[in-house]
Design an enzyme around this catalytic site. Structure first.
Site, PDB file in Angstrom:
ATOM      1  CG  LEU A 133      -2.013  -0.942   1.430  1.00 15.12           C
ATOM      2  CD1 LEU A 133      -2.715  -1.192   2.503  1.00 15.12           C
ATOM      3  CD2 LEU A 133      -3.081  -1.212   0.267  1.00 15.12           C
ATOM      4  CG  ASP A 140       5.613  13.430   6.484  1.00 11.72           C
ATOM      5  OD1 ASP A 140       5.566  14.189   5.434  1.00 11.72           O
ATOM      6  OD2 ASP A 140       5.922  12.037   6.194  1.00 11.72           O
TER       7      ASP A 140
END
Length: 728
Positions: free
Chosen positions: A49, A169
């Site tokens: 993924l 992030d």
């Protein structure tokens, strides 16, 4: 700088189907070598993924229930970090519990290697980045979806700050999308590999993140490798949120040097640090060229001007490199919550031929709403008139905005201005300007990129075509309603003929002058009614033509065929090359794709844009007719007011005469005396009793006339009694 995995909660569905023998407890020998597991979970390494510097994320299943989950498996490099850093992500996720934060189910270990594995919620719909990479979102998300993203990101970030955590992030790839039970999008923050606990007044010096979304101070040290001893605070997340929201709203990054953000990093740093106050984007269009600044979102953005006016100040204040000038989280949460708590009222301005989204609070007064409409349409509150679904909509300024009808883009309030202006229509950029060209040779990656760009422009053309067609429909429907309301006023004015007939019975000195006025009014009424009737017929005919328009279906058909070719290009780009026959097919696909794109643009220009522009010209002429008609009605209204005044005076005179005659008749009965004749009798010498009865009847008629004239005057001046317009 560490680059976190593209997603840690799952992205797209697996590209490889499950082995049919798996349900029987057997796996092919070739698969067994690629299978990995913990005590409770099992996954195949093809089901990747996302991948980053320290971990990979896979789609996995619970061995007992078959439930899909996402597992984050840490690689060897991750164990070279200090143990405190290694366990930080576990600790952070265990502390968090919010619907907009990815859920941590368990922390397990892999077989003999004893590698740590995070078992987390699986999001089958991918990340926000995967949503934005779809050609249909090449120019940003639709307004409704953007608001969902904003709501979810704000709620998730608020939960982080309540728990004293800085993410470090934030980017579209770390915001996962889940589809709820009712089909609604739910976005969740994920990948807390760089997260740490940090209070508002604390600082940190380590550098994490993804460079396009990185705060300039962190960019300087991590990307440019310049030595500096700056410490960073929680505001670095705000910068990343600003870039992410701009990306979601426009489909593009806000700061782009010539050739892209990663081609010239020095220019990238210059753009972010030299950005003037209030600017929300900077671009270098030519190599070694000047920097261009933007203070608004691009015209290709799908967000309404009403939402943009609320969003742009937020972006300007969190995309601020100087810490002293940048907002803190408290103000960011306050301003974004203010947007999210507002309701939208859709208003179609007939003078401009544009749909506006007016964002207001439900507790605001209607006066505030009228001022907000004024800011977007330049129609002053005293000149605003509204209809909703054919009914007059009287907006009392002192009432709450909750009294405004529930609107949608297809069922808005229709605004009419008492001041005439030339309609400008919907402003847009021609999608043909954003269509790239295929390179002559076969280049699988370049061909894919070009097809994606062309398809994105095609979807933009489809959206614009739909908006232009809807605009034509709203122009015709809105004008029909106002024409019908004027015709209702004309019908009531025709009652003036009764006044002329009644006045003729009075045989007053002013009979000739009043009869002339009423005759002129009657002619004006007849002409106005004919004008409005003709206009109504034209509108009905044009609306039938709009309903029969098939340009949207033609554009959609081209897009469907182009999308199939795009999918093949997307699949081919993953291959090292094509065989001879496959290459010939690929070349034919490029030719067909280009022909379809050309046909799509031709339909858009000739069937939609040209017809829309012609309809704007016609709409402007019709609006002028409606304004002239309303002015004629107001003049007739003044005449009616004068007639009303004279009729009231006549009624008073009749009443006095009637009183005198009644008194004389009474004297005749009681005394039998002959009364002296009145000084000026309007009727000569009939029996006094018959005269009284005649005068009584006439007086009653005058009372009815006065009442009718008062009603007509109110209708003409304010058009306050407008019945529902029939559908056409």
């Amino acid at each position: 700088m560490t680059t976190s995995p593209e997603s840690s909660g799952g992205a797209t569905q697996s590209h490889k189907p499950a082995c049919p023998t798996a349900e029987m407890g057997r796996w092919p020998a070739s698969w067994e070598q690629e299978m990995q597991s913990t005590v409770n979970y099992l996954w195949h390494t093809d089901d990747l993924l996302g991948q980053g510097a320290t971990a990979s994320v896979y789609k996995a299943r619970n061995k007992k229930s078959g439930e899909l989950v996402a597992v984050k498996v840490f690689n060897t490099a991750s164990y070279l970090r200090p143990r405190e850093v290694q366990v930080r992500e576990f600790e952070v996720l265990r502390k968090l519990n919010h619907q907009n934060i990815i859920k941590l189910f368990a922390v397990e270990e892999m077989g003999g290697s004893r590698q740590k594995v995070l078992v987390m919620e699986y999001c089958a719909s991918g990340s926000l980045m995967s949503v934005l990479e779809g050609p249909e979102n090449a120019f940003g998300l639709p307004e409704d979806e953007f608001l969902v993203v904003l709501r979810c990101v704000v709620a998730g970030m608020n939960h982080l700050r309540e728990n004293g955590i800085v993410h470090r992030d934030i980017k579209p790839g770390n915001i996962m999308r889940l589809v709820g039970e009712e089909g609604q999008s739910i976005y969740k923050l994920t990948d807390f590999g760089a997260a740490r606990e940090l209070d508002d007044d604390e600082k940190f010096v380590s550098v994490y993140g993804t460079e396009e979304y990185l705060h300039p101070d962190m960019y300087e040290r991590a990307v440019l490798r310049k030595p500096q001893q700056k410490a960073f605070g929680v505001a670095v997340d705000l910068w990343s949120i600003g870039v992410t929201l701009y990306h979601a709203a426009t489909g593009s990054l806000p700061f782009v040097p010539f050739g892209g953000p990663r081609r010239n990093k020095e220019i990238m740093y210059r753009i972010t640090t030299e950005k003037p106050a209030g600017a929300i984007a900077g671009t270098q269009r030519l190599e070694n060229g000047p920097l261009e600044w933007s203070y608004t979102l691009p015209v290709t953005c799908q967000l309404s001007m009403g939402l943009q006016s609320q969003l742009v100040p937020i972006l300007a204040n969190i995309l601020e490199v100087e810490q002293a000038k940048c907002w803190g989280f408290d103000q960011f949460f306050a301003e974004t919550s203010d947007i999210l708590q507002r309701v939208v009222v859709h208003v179609f301005s007939l003078p401009q031929a544009v749909v506006h989204h007016v964002y207001i609070h439900a507790h605001n007064t209607i006066a505030i709403f009228l001022e907000a409409v004024y800011k977007q349409t330049n129609v002053a509150p005293q000149h605003q008139e509204y209809l909703f679904e054919g009914h007059l909509c009287v907006l009392e300024p002192s009432l709450s905005a909750q009294h405004i009808a529930h609107t949608t883009a297809s069922s808005p309030l229709t605004l009419f201005s008492m001041v005439s202006e030339t309609p400008k229509g919907l402003a847009f950029r021609d999608p043909a300007l954003d269509i790239p060209k295929f390179v002559p040779k076969v280049d699988l990656q370049a061909d894919y990129n070009t097809a994606k760009g062309v398809l994105g422009a095609g979807y933009q053309a489809l959206r614009l075509a739909q908006a232009l067609l809807a605009g034509q429909e709203l122009m015709l429907r809105g004008l029909h309603w106002f024409v019908f309301s004027n015709m209702a006023g004309v019908t009531e004015i025709q009652e003036l003929k009764r006044a002329a007939e009644l006045r003729s019975k009075l045989r007053t000195v002013s009979e000739a002058g009043l009869a002339e006025v009423l005759s002129r009014c009657s002619r004006n009424i007849t002409e106005t009614k004919m004008t409005l009737s003709n206009l109504s017929s034209e509108l009905m005919k044009n609306r039938d033509q709009v309903h029969e328009d098939r340009s949207i279906q033609q554009i959609q058909c081209c897009l469907d065929k182009m999308y199939l070719i795009y999918k093949q290009f997307k699949k081919s780009r993953m291959r090292p090359g094509l065989g001879y026959n496959e290459e010939q097919i690929h070349k034919l696909d490029k030719v067909n794709f280009s022909h379809l794109a050309k046909r799509l643009l031709q339909v858009f220009q000739e069937e939609r844009v040209q017809k829309y522009q012609a309809s704007l010209v016609t709409h402007g002429k019709r609006m002028r007719v409606v304004h002239e008609t309303r002015n004629h009605l107001r003049l007739v209204g003044c005449s009616v007011a004068a007639c009303n005044t004279e009729a009231q005076g006549a009624q008073e005179s009749l009443s006095k005469i009637l009183d005198w005659l009644s008194h004389q008749l009474l004297q005749d009965r009681t005394k039998g005396a002959q009364a002296s004749p009145p000084p000026t009798a309007p009727y000569p010498s009939p029996a006094l009793k018959d005269l009284v009865l005649h005068m009584q009847e006439l007086c009653k008629e005058m009372k009815v006339l006065a009442s009718d004239l008062q009603d007509n005057n109110r209708v003409i001046e304010g058009l306050s009694r407008v019945p529902s317009a029939p559908d056409i």
